[in-house]
Enzyme design. Structure first.
Site, mmCIF file in Angstrom:
data_model
loop_
_atom_site.group_PDB
_atom_site.id
_atom_site.type_symbol
_atom_site.label_atom_id
_atom_site.label_comp_id
_atom_site.label_asym_id
_atom_site.label_seq_id
_atom_site.Cartn_x
_atom_site.Cartn_y
_atom_site.Cartn_z
ATOM 1 N N TYR A 180 0.755 -1.035 -3.125
ATOM 2 C CA TYR A 180 0.355 -1.581 -1.822
ATOM 3 C C TYR A 180 -1.060 -2.115 -1.944
ATOM 4 O O TYR A 180 -1.946 -1.423 -2.458
ATOM 5 C CB TYR A 180 0.426 -0.466 -0.767
ATOM 6 C CG TYR A 180 -0.013 -0.887 0.621
ATOM 7 C CD1 TYR A 180 0.773 -1.742 1.394
ATOM 8 C CD2 TYR A 180 -1.216 -0.421 1.166
ATOM 9 C CE1 TYR A 180 0.368 -2.112 2.669
ATOM 10 C CE2 TYR A 180 -1.614 -0.785 2.443
ATOM 11 C CZ TYR A 180 -0.819 -1.640 3.189
ATOM 12 O OH TYR A 180 -1.213 -2.005 4.460
ATOM 13 N N ASP A 230 -6.830 -2.141 -8.087
ATOM 14 C CA ASP A 230 -6.962 -1.769 -6.685
ATOM 15 C C ASP A 230 -7.152 -0.256 -6.639
ATOM 16 O O ASP A 230 -6.190 0.505 -6.731
ATOM 17 C CB ASP A 230 -5.711 -2.207 -5.909
ATOM 18 C CG ASP A 230 -5.810 -1.863 -4.430
ATOM 19 O OD1 ASP A 230 -6.681 -1.043 -4.065
ATOM 20 O OD2 ASP A 230 -5.005 -2.406 -3.648
ATOM 21 N N LYS A 286 -11.725 3.378 1.338
ATOM 22 C CA LYS A 286 -11.461 4.774 1.693
ATOM 23 C C LYS A 286 -12.585 5.755 1.313
ATOM 24 O O LYS A 286 -13.568 5.838 2.014
ATOM 25 C CB LYS A 286 -10.126 5.200 1.088
ATOM 26 C CG LYS A 286 -8.949 4.348 1.674
ATOM 27 C CD LYS A 286 -7.609 4.966 1.448
ATOM 28 C CE LYS A 286 -6.455 4.039 1.729
ATOM 29 N NZ LYS A 286 -5.770 4.268 2.981
#
Ligand code: PMP
Length: 445
Positions: free
Chosen positions: A143, A241, A269
């Site tokens: 994702y 990522d 995050k």
């Protein structure tokens, strides 16, 4: 867990003004209902009915030190007294960038944004600008944010190792996917076939170096090395990522654990323990067109003071004592993983738990490992959803899909309480699905 009366009331009210009553679609899946919360501290969340939960959602990953860590909150309060956004450079931005560059050597220079999705978007643009190519190779189950590379894969076809990408949401331009190549994860042969088929056309290969979004599935030995080699051979940009893994699995990210150097990296995050901050950075020569203005990157809130102050405090806490926090988080995570396996054995329910520790995934299945995102998505999903709900009712809040996040605020005591609740919840699942719990069947997506 007691009543959910107020949560239900607030949710009804929320649904009148917020689609689904939530602000990110993943929150729709929470059972028994998407709860409404009032506060969080350390590893504990409290809902509007006064119920408390040991929290393993951790804000979907950002909470690495614990909720409302006083070091971070204190730094933010001190900073916002001096302002929020200057629309100009300030010292905290430089200090955060210096800390990230020191922690992650592949990230020589970087730009700040607010969300992981936009930093991925920037990385892809930078790679396309640098190579003058358009195609992006990505992997099934990974994702990279909710923007236009979202796709639904086709069923695997041995004759056609490169799955055509189908838009993953209504409203998504088909054209955006024409340049997206979706590869099966952990399949060196499909990688070779695609890299040869599209030689000279691929701007970037993007991946979660440890897949976390569809099961937690580490790369097979040598696989990321092969991706690195193919990128070198074809002058394609390798983008890691690390929105989940960055500053979570180690101070240097998954790249430090794997020993592979990407060209560009995206963080988000955990870098700011819950404040909105993402980072796109890497090789100085690739980032140079951003400096010259040839590649556009912008954002009103980029480098805002609260996010920068939070990041500096978070990075200092994580780097203290040579990164000692990671030993603690990893040990607690691994103790919980082991505890969940034992809970499964005691309850007579087959359980698979895999991952590095600070993040891991749990399935209800007799399989001994899962390496394929397709299996990861469906395996025992119905039983797991029932288990997750049973845990919530016992004061433990996991992510419904099977992923668990740890923070430095989780202790052995929280682990013990969680394992106890998990054993009872698994017994409940065993009784609710008597015939199938040991059969290892998959439920539909
Ligand atoms: N990349 C990865 C690997 C992610 O897990 C996420 C979010 N879960 C994103 C990108 C997108 O980040 P954001 O939700 O902050 O836009």
């Amino acid at each position: 867990m007691g009543e959910l009366q107020k949560s239900e009331e607030y949710l009804r009210r929320a649904r009148r003004v917020l689609p689904g009553g939530v602000n990110s679609n993943i929150r729709l899946a929470e059972r028994p209902i998407p709860l409404v919360f009032t506060r969080a501290r350390g590893p504990i969340l409290e809902d509007v009915d006064g119920n408390t939960y040991i929290d393993y959602v951790c804000g979907m990953g950002p909470i690495i030190l614990g909720h409302a860590d006083p070091r971070v909150t204190g730094a933010v309060v001190e900073a916002i007294d001096r302002g929020l956004v200057f629309g100009g450079t300030h010292l905290l931005e430089i200090e955060v960038a210096e800390r990230i560059a020191a922690a992650v050597p592949s990230v020589e220079v970087m730009r700040f944004c607010s969300s992981g999705s936009e930093a991925v978007h920037a990385a892809i643009r930078i790679a396309r600008a640098a190579t003058g190519r358009w195609k992006i190779a990505r992997f099934e189950g990974h994702y990279h944010g909710w923007l236009d590379t979202i796709y639904i894969g086709e069923p695997p076809d041995p004759e056609r190792p490169v799955a055509p990408a189908v838009p993953g949401t209504r409203g998504q331009p088909r054209a955006a996917l024409q340049d997206v190549i979706v590869l099966p994860w952990n399949d060196p042969e499909a990688l070779r076939a695609a890299m040869q088929m599209y030689r000279g056309q691929i701007a970037a290969v993007i991946l979660e170096p440890i897949l976390c979004n569809t099961g937690v599935i580490p790369p097979r030995p040598g696989y990321v090395e092969a991706i690195r080699e193919w990128c070198d051979r074809d002058d394609a940009v390798l983008i890691f990522d690390e929105v989940i893994t960055g500053f979570r699995v180690a101070l240097g990210g998954a790249q430090s654990l794997l020993g592979i150097t990407p060209d560009l990296t995206v963080f988000g995050k955990a870098v700011a323990n819950g404040f909105p901050l993402s980072v796109v950075g890497g090789r100085g020569d690739l980032m140079e067109p951003v400096a010259s203005g040839a590649v556009l990157h912008g954002g009103t809130y980029n480098g805002n003071l609260p996010a920068m102050a939070a990041a500096r405090a978070t990075l200092d806490a994580l780097a203290a004592g040579g990164g000692a926090a990671y030993q603690g988080i990893t040990a607690t995570g691994r103790a919980l993983m082991e505890g969940l396996r034992n809970a499964g054995a005691e309850a007579g329910v087959p359980v698979l738990v895999q991952g590095p520790g600070p993040v891991f995934h749990m399935w209800i299945t007799p399989r001994s490992s899962i390496e394929d995102p397709r299996t990861a998505r469906t395996e025992g999903a119905e039983r797991y959803a029932a288990f997750a709900e049973a845990l919530v009712r016992r004061g433990v809040r996991p992510i419904p899909g099977g992923r668990w996040y740890l923070s430095a605020a989780h202790t052995a005591e929280h682990v013990a309480q969680t394992v106890h609740a998990a054993r009872d919840a698994l017994v409940e699942v065993r009784n609710a699905f008597p015939a199938s719990t040991t059969a290892g069947t998959s439920s539909p997506r």
